[in-house]
Every structure is written in C-alpha cells, then in structure tokens.
Motif scaffolding. Sequence first.
Motif, PDB file in Angstrom:
ATOM      1  N   GLU A   1       0.883  -1.182   0.000  1.00 40.05           N
ATOM      2  CA  GLU A   1       0.000   0.000   0.000  1.00 40.05           C
ATOM      3  C   GLU A   1       0.916   1.226   0.000  1.00 40.05           C
ATOM      4  OE1 GLU A   1      -2.316   0.521   3.611  1.00 40.05           O
ATOM      5  OE2 GLU A   1      -0.546   0.443   4.873  1.00 40.05           O
TER       6      GLU A   1
ATOM      7  N   ILE B   1      -9.187  -5.500 -15.212  1.00 46.19           N
ATOM      8  CA  ILE B   1      -8.248  -4.732 -14.388  1.00 46.19           C
ATOM      9  C   ILE B   1      -8.764  -4.520 -12.963  1.00 46.19           C
ATOM     10  CG2 ILE B   1      -7.127  -3.557 -16.311  1.00 46.19           C
ATOM     11  CD1 ILE B   1      -8.981  -1.128 -15.640  1.00 46.19           C
TER      12      ILE B   1
ATOM     13  N   ILE C   1      -2.609   3.180  -6.433  1.00 45.11           N
ATOM     14  CA  ILE C   1      -3.517   3.695  -5.399  1.00 45.11           C
ATOM     15  C   ILE C   1      -3.305   5.200  -5.294  1.00 45.11           C
ATOM     16  CG2 ILE C   1      -4.097   3.656  -2.938  1.00 45.11           C
ATOM     17  CD1 ILE C   1      -3.099   0.826  -2.733  1.00 45.11           C
TER      18      ILE C   1
ATOM     19  N   ARG D   1      -9.567   0.697 -10.729  1.00 49.65           N
ATOM     20  CA  ARG D   1     -11.014   0.520 -10.487  1.00 49.65           C
ATOM     21  C   ARG D   1     -11.769   1.789 -10.844  1.00 49.65           C
ATOM     22  NH1 ARG D   1     -11.329  -3.430  -5.149  1.00 49.65           N
ATOM     23  NH2 ARG D   1      -9.842  -4.931  -6.013  1.00 49.65           N
TER      24      ARG D   1
HETATM   25  N1  GAP Z   1      -4.099   1.979   2.381  1.00 50.75           N
HETATM   26  C1  GAP Z   1      -5.343   1.323   2.354  1.00 50.75           C
HETATM   27  C2  GAP Z   1      -5.449   0.345   1.290  1.00 50.75           C
HETATM   28  O1  GAP Z   1      -4.494   0.033   0.606  1.00 50.75           O
HETATM   29  P1  GAP Z   1      -7.176  -1.290   0.194  1.00 50.75           P
HETATM   30  O2  GAP Z   1      -8.666  -1.312   0.289  1.00 50.75           O
HETATM   31  O3  GAP Z   1      -6.449  -2.552   0.505  1.00 50.75           O
HETATM   32  O4  GAP Z   1      -6.719  -0.115   1.156  1.00 50.75           O
HETATM   33  C3  GAP Z   1      -7.017   0.513  -1.687  1.00 50.75           C
HETATM   34  O5  GAP Z   1      -6.745  -0.801  -1.258  1.00 50.75           O
HETATM   35  C4  GAP Z   1      -7.772   0.520  -3.002  1.00 50.75           C
HETATM   36  O6  GAP Z   1      -6.949  -0.084  -4.001  1.00 50.75           O
HETATM   37  C5  GAP Z   1      -9.070  -0.303  -3.029  1.00 50.75           C
HETATM   38  O7  GAP Z   1     -10.173   0.459  -2.556  1.00 50.75           O
HETATM   39  C6  GAP Z   1      -9.193  -0.619  -4.507  1.00 50.75           C
HETATM   40  O8  GAP Z   1      -9.743   0.475  -5.194  1.00 50.75           O
HETATM   41  C7  GAP Z   1      -7.742  -0.773  -4.937  1.00 50.75           C
HETATM   42  N2  GAP Z   1      -7.279  -2.177  -4.981  1.00 50.75           N
HETATM   43  C8  GAP Z   1      -7.032  -2.990  -3.938  1.00 50.75           C
HETATM   44  N3  GAP Z   1      -6.565  -4.176  -4.352  1.00 50.75           N
HETATM   45  C9  GAP Z   1      -6.521  -4.120  -5.697  1.00 50.75           C
HETATM   46  C10 GAP Z   1      -6.121  -5.038  -6.720  1.00 50.75           C
HETATM   47  N4  GAP Z   1      -5.640  -6.240  -6.431  1.00 50.75           N
HETATM   48  N5  GAP Z   1      -6.199  -4.651  -8.012  1.00 50.75           N
HETATM   49  C11 GAP Z   1      -6.645  -3.409  -8.328  1.00 50.75           C
HETATM   50  N6  GAP Z   1      -7.033  -2.507  -7.401  1.00 50.75           N
HETATM   51  C12 GAP Z   1      -6.977  -2.844  -6.104  1.00 50.75           C
END
Ligand code: GAP
Length: 450
Positions: free
Chosen positions: A165, A206, A214, A328
């Motif tokens: 993250e 995707i 992020i 997303r």
């Molecule tokens: N710092 C908090 C955090 O990382 P998370 O919900 O684990 O929170 C953030 O991830 C955002 O990243 C999610 O709301 C989603 O939009 C995106 N995300 C998480 N995992 C993903 C993945 N494997 N592929 C694409 N987008 C992803």
Amino acid sequence: MSDISLEDIASLAKRRGFIYQGSEIYGGLAGTWDYGPLGTALKRNITNAWWKFFVDSRDDMYGIETAILMNPKVWVASGHVAGFTDPLIEDVKTKKRYRLDHLLEDAGVDIKGMGLEQMVAALKEKGMKSPDGNDLANPASFNLLFETQIGAVEGEGSTVYLRGETAQGMFVNFKNIVDTFYPDIPFGIAQAGKAFRNEISPRDFIFRTREFEIMEFEYFIDPSNWENEFEKWRQLMHDWCASLGLPAEKIHELEVPEEDRAHYSKRTIDFEFDFPFGKKELYGLAYRTDFDLTNHQTASGKSMEYRPKDGSAPFVPHVIEPTFGVERTLMAVLCSAYTVDELNGEQRIFLKLPKELAPIKACVSPLLKNKPELVQKAREVYDMLKKELGAVMWDDNGNIGKRYRRQDEIGTPACIVIDFQTLEDGTVTVRDRDTAEQKRVSIAELAAAI
Ligand code: GAP
C-alpha cells in the motif's frame, strides 16, 4: 449501463488502444496489464483530476512521492508481514490455488463477517469441490506481500518487500512533513503510486490485479474529532465520484463489519460500485486510529507526537484514510461512460466521458485528404489546437462517418472538419460527441468553443 458486459468494456479497451494484456506476446502474465496511449492518457487524467480535487485545491494537504522499496522493518511494524493475508485453498489434484472467500461467494454464500473458521465450516457444510470438481485441501492464510532481494548477496538480511500500500510511505514521512512545513492539525499527506499484491486469483479484467495504482491520503486529526472528520471525508468521496460522472445510484456504501476490517481499522466504509460483474469495492474510507504512527514510534524509537501550536499537550495524531484505486476508477468511468444509441438508423457506441478525463480533447480532419488546400488548412488548425490543448488527434483515414465513429468510441468530445467553406470564411464544423450535432465556429474562436 446495466446490460453492459465486462466483455464489451474489455473489447473496446483492446480494440481502441486503451489496455492490452501484460507481456502479451509471451502468453501474458496473470494479474498484469499494459496501458496503450489512450489508457495511459485516461489514467493520467484521472490521477491529475484526483490531485487537483484533493491536493491542489486545499491548503491542508501535502503531496509526496515515496520509494516503492522500503526498509522491511516498516512492514513488520505496520502489521503487514504478520497479517496482510487472504484465505488460500488448493485443489488437491490440479494444485490450482483459489481464494476461499471467492469460491464461497461464487457458490452464493454471503461471506460478510465470516472469519476463516466460519468459511471452512460453510465449505464443509456445502460439500464444495474445486471448480474442476476435485477435493480441496485445508485452507491456509497466504501473505500478499511480494518479496524480493536487495543488493548483490542473497539471504535473510537482504529480503525487502514491494510496497503493498502507498500509505506506509506517508506514515514514515509524517515527522518530515511536520518538521519542514509546520502544519496545523488537521492536515493530510497525499500520494498516488504503484502498489503490489500477490493476489491469489487476479480476475475481472483490471479489477483485481497484482500491480496497480492507489491514490490515497492520510488525514491526521485530533482523535476527539474523528467522527466529524470521517463524515466530512465520506461526503467528499461522493462528490469526487460525481465529478467523474459516476451515477450516484451505482455507488453503495457498505459498513464493513469488525471481522472483515483490515487489521488497522476501527471503522471502514467500502464504497461499492455496480460493475458489470456485480457490486464490488471501488474505494475505502477507514479510521486507522493511531495504529500506524504508534507502531512506527515503538519500532523506530522516533517520536511521532504532534506538538500543538497553542502549547497544549503533545499527542500522537489519529488518521482518517480515504483510498482510491486508479484502475477501479478507470473501470467505473469506462462502465459509466459506455453508451449505445442509434444514429442514422445504425447502432453507435460512444464513451460519454467528462471532458476533463477524455484522452483526446479534439480531432481535426480535412473533409477530403486528396485536396491539398484542405489538408494544408487542416494542418494549420491542428497545429494551433495542439499548442493550446495538447491532446488533439489528426485523422484523415476513411470517410468522415468512419472518423466520427472512431472518435466516438474513444470519447473525443469534439470533431473538427475543415471543408471548402473554411477556405472562404474561416469557419470549421464542430461536431459534438454526445448529440452528434454540428455547428460552424470561426477558427479564431475554436479553442475557446471546445
Ligand atoms: N491503504 C489502504 C489500502 O491500501 P485497500 O482497500 O487494501 O486499502 C485501496 O486498497 C484501493 O486499491 C481499493 O479500494 C481498490 O480500489 C484498490 N485495490 C485494492 N486491491 C486491488 C487489486 N488487487 N487490483 C486493483 N485494485 C486494487
């Protein structure tokens, strides 16, 4: 929008040069995607719009960019080494690996609030097999952090992680920002960048990938005020969604139960979106308390206390974290913009993108490409607009109807055609993407008009 399939979106993305399979000529690499010129521009426009919305337009936000590789102690202190896991289950015969929660969901089980034990119980109760019809082994927790080695010598001391993250880069720079900018509390540190997760089953184009971006910020607050701040950010997240053209009725809030929250969160709301494959998480809003700063303070031995300017007692700030996945967002934007209508008795597909996000702002064409006087004038208009707007495309392939269709499919808001009348009175036709209506505009007023 409801009858758009994932296939519609993926095929337009490929056909028009938005998104390609990663390493395609070698058969791909699961969970990775490459962005073509239009996908790159759309992604960048989204990130820039986010930066403008949440960073540049505020005076309490500090934008930074931190390293992807960090001291591994960061990920121990943050709890990711111990707890950043998903439930993995293996087909005993094929050895294919699945996410247990996904298998249960696919079988119609509501897994909200279920811990690993309850998921295993549900699996047994249903007598579930793997998608290939084989027995499943006992599940295990699988850590999502990618490990790699740093330096020339392999071994224990050289293991580092690709960041899971972007948040941790902001926590470890909290002191730097306080010491160099003296912000009043509340204030935020923002960053947009790559994150990596060894997802057990990347899927849905995707939506779930192993490498993604992020955009998020850590908003540092006085804990006595957390509910208030949480509500403010909740509303601003809805405002952001509206600014992207995402229909309000497609966004749903999910109050995440304690058992499903990330290890650092005391309250989380997921912002879910009606994707073609179901209602799924788009964004998250979490109250991370002082979990991260306190853990880094303990592990590093460096104080993470904030000293209020009014002389009151120092304290470790708490954190509200709104988080936004770029891919997303891009997918939700494409799904919302994808429009099918009928024009001159034929079906047409077009992307009704907000102008700010459109990868190409205008397309310039000569009516006929074999008339040098039209081509020359069109080139002059193109060069002029390119200087003013940047993202302008030249297109003289095929007939005008085909050019319009191509531009409609990539969401270009305006198509400009230089015809014989242009040579006489200095006006061009400007066709609007959404209405397909054309009007004549003088070249001098063109940039302002589009
Ligand atoms: N710092 C908090 C955090 O990382 P998370 O919900 O684990 O929170 C953030 O991830 C955002 O990243 C999610 O709301 C989603 O939009 C995106 N995300 C998480 N995992 C993903 C993945 N494997 N592929 C694409 N987008 C992803």
